[in-house]
Design an enzyme around this catalytic site. Structure first.
Site, PDB file in Angstrom:
ATOM      1  N   ASP A  33       0.829  -1.212   0.000  1.00  0.00           N
ATOM      2  CA  ASP A  33       0.000   0.000   0.000  1.00  0.00           C
ATOM      3  C   ASP A  33       0.864   1.263   0.000  1.00  0.00           C
ATOM      4  O   ASP A  33       1.979   1.267   0.523  1.00  0.00           O
ATOM      5  CB  ASP A  33      -0.919  -0.022   1.238  1.00  0.00           C
ATOM      6  N   GLY A  36      -0.027   5.515  -4.345  1.00  0.00           N
ATOM      7  CA  GLY A  36      -0.621   6.796  -4.724  1.00  0.00           C
ATOM      8  C   GLY A  36       0.014   7.950  -3.960  1.00  0.00           C
ATOM      9  O   GLY A  36       0.362   8.988  -4.538  1.00  0.00           O
ATOM     10  N   TRP A  38       2.944   7.967  -2.549  1.00  0.00           N
ATOM     11  CA  TRP A  38       4.343   8.087  -2.972  1.00  0.00           C
ATOM     12  C   TRP A  38       4.419   9.003  -4.196  1.00  0.00           C
ATOM     13  O   TRP A  38       5.261   9.894  -4.272  1.00  0.00           O
ATOM     14  CB  TRP A  38       4.899   6.702  -3.306  1.00  0.00           C
ATOM     15  N   HIS A  50       2.367   3.277  -8.956  1.00  0.00           N
ATOM     16  CA  HIS A  50       2.122   1.846  -9.215  1.00  0.00           C
ATOM     17  C   HIS A  50       3.278   1.240 -10.004  1.00  0.00           C
ATOM     18  O   HIS A  50       3.711   0.120  -9.752  1.00  0.00           O
ATOM     19  CB  HIS A  50       0.807   1.655  -9.978  1.00  0.00           C
ATOM     20  N   SER A  78      -7.755  -5.344  -5.281  1.00  0.00           N
ATOM     21  CA  SER A  78      -8.852  -5.850  -4.444  1.00  0.00           C
ATOM     22  C   SER A  78     -10.187  -5.710  -5.173  1.00  0.00           C
ATOM     23  O   SER A  78     -10.305  -4.939  -6.138  1.00  0.00           O
ATOM     24  CB  SER A  78      -8.909  -5.076  -3.123  1.00  0.00           C
ATOM     25  N   LEU A 144       9.715 -21.167  -4.529  1.00  0.00           N
ATOM     26  CA  LEU A 144       8.720 -20.251  -3.947  1.00  0.00           C
ATOM     27  C   LEU A 144       7.397 -20.268  -4.727  1.00  0.00           C
ATOM     28  O   LEU A 144       7.402 -20.213  -5.954  1.00  0.00           O
ATOM     29  CB  LEU A 144       9.286 -18.825  -3.962  1.00  0.00           C
ATOM     30  N   ARG A 207      -5.040  -1.917   8.708  1.00  0.00           N
ATOM     31  CA  ARG A 207      -6.310  -2.639   8.524  1.00  0.00           C
ATOM     32  C   ARG A 207      -6.100  -3.724   7.468  1.00  0.00           C
ATOM     33  O   ARG A 207      -5.122  -3.711   6.725  1.00  0.00           O
ATOM     34  CB  ARG A 207      -7.413  -1.676   8.083  1.00  0.00           C
ATOM     35  N   LEU A 208      -7.074  -4.631   7.411  1.00  0.00           N
ATOM     36  CA  LEU A 208      -6.951  -5.762   6.478  1.00  0.00           C
ATOM     37  C   LEU A 208      -7.500  -5.445   5.083  1.00  0.00           C
ATOM     38  O   LEU A 208      -7.139  -6.106   4.112  1.00  0.00           O
ATOM     39  CB  LEU A 208      -7.661  -6.992   7.042  1.00  0.00           C
TER      40      LEU A 208
END
Ligand code: IPE
Ligand code: IPE
Ligand code: MG
Length: 253
Positions: A33, A36, A38, A50, A78, A144, A207-208
């Site tokens: 997160d 924007g 930045w 981004h 999301s 991985l 927050r999630l």
């Protein structure tokens, strides 16, 4: 101070003993997160943030590989991010293709397998094509597991699981008595994957945001004010080091 610990002794791949592997999280999830903000701090359009953030992903993957982390789950888009202006959504959904175009050879070299969680069906064709290609190309890699959360929303995931369970009960594929937590997890996108041990969020938000609600029940959280484009291998190692000091009790003593 960090350098004194055996965990940080070597830059590249380390042996189990050297890396303190037993205390290394198996599964790390990151809410990337602050792109924007930045960009805004630099008087640039949000998409510049981004773009910058995309390159950080490669650095983080390299650390995950060298520390033998099994799964790295990255929140890339999301189900709520559709609320953003069309131009931003459009750009965000172009990034997977761009990222894979640049980094797929390196990911192959590092034996990384690419997977996704989220509803890919409604994404633009060019996004889906690039992602399906990368999944197919990397499917036999056994290093991985790099899990991109793309059009992911935890509530949607849980609702879909319930819908499918009800269907399976209706069609006698499943019996209600056999429904327990373990069976339920088989209906989630993360089926077969261990829950995240460590969940990192950048940019100062705590927050999630609808990320891994079920799976993060016992995750250790690590927050930093650093904006995602400024995140680095060093900061990631700091989070891993911090995780090693945690005492996980799972409700026990
Ligand atoms: C994270 O950065 C990237 C995505 C959510 C896709 P943001 O775009 O949310 O950046 P901020 O939070 O507005 O600074
Ligand atoms: C969470 O960040 C989603 C991703 C990082 C992909 P957001 O920036 O969308 O979350 P909120 O809106 O601040 O909760
Ligand atoms: Mg944000």
């Amino acid at each position: 101070m960090l350098m004194k610990l055996p965990f940080f002794k070597k830059k590249n791949s380390e042996t189990k003993e050297e890396s303190g592997l037993d205390m290394t999280p198996k599964h790390v999830a990151i809410i990337m997160d602050g792109n924007g903000r930045w960009a805004k701090n630099r008087g640039l359009p949000r998409i510049a943030g981004h773009k910058e953030g995309m390159d950080v992903v490669s650095d983080v993957v390299k650390v995950a590989v060298s520390f033998h982390i099994e799964i790295l789950t990255l929140y890339a888009f999301s189900t709520e991010n559709w609320k953003r202006p069309d131009t931003e959504v459009d750009y965000l959904l172009r990034l997977p293709k761009e990222f894979l175009h640049i980094y797929l050879p390196e990911l192959m070299e590092n034996n990384v397998r690419i997977e996704t969680i989220g509803d890919l069906e409604v994404l633009p064709e060019h996004t889906k094509e690039a992602v399906y290609y990368a999944k197919e190309k990397t499917k036999n890699n056994d290093g991985l597991l790099l899990n991109f959360a793309l059009n992911y929303g935890s509530r949607f995931e849980i609702m879909e699981a319930i819908r499918q369970i009800v269907t399976d009960i209706d069609t006698a594929k499943m019996d209600l008595d056999s429904l327990d937590e373990k069976t339920f997890t088989k209906y989630l996108y993360t089926k077969g994957q261990p829950d995240p041990d460590l969940l990192i969020r950048t940019s100062g938000e705590q927050r999630l945001s609808n990320f891994l609600l079920w799976q993060a029940a016992y995750s250790e959280f690590w927050f930093t004010d650093v904006l995602w484009p400024d995140f680095s291998a060093e900061i990631f190692k700091e989070a891993l080091h911090d995780y090693q000091q945690r005492k996980r009790r799972y409700g026990g003593v």
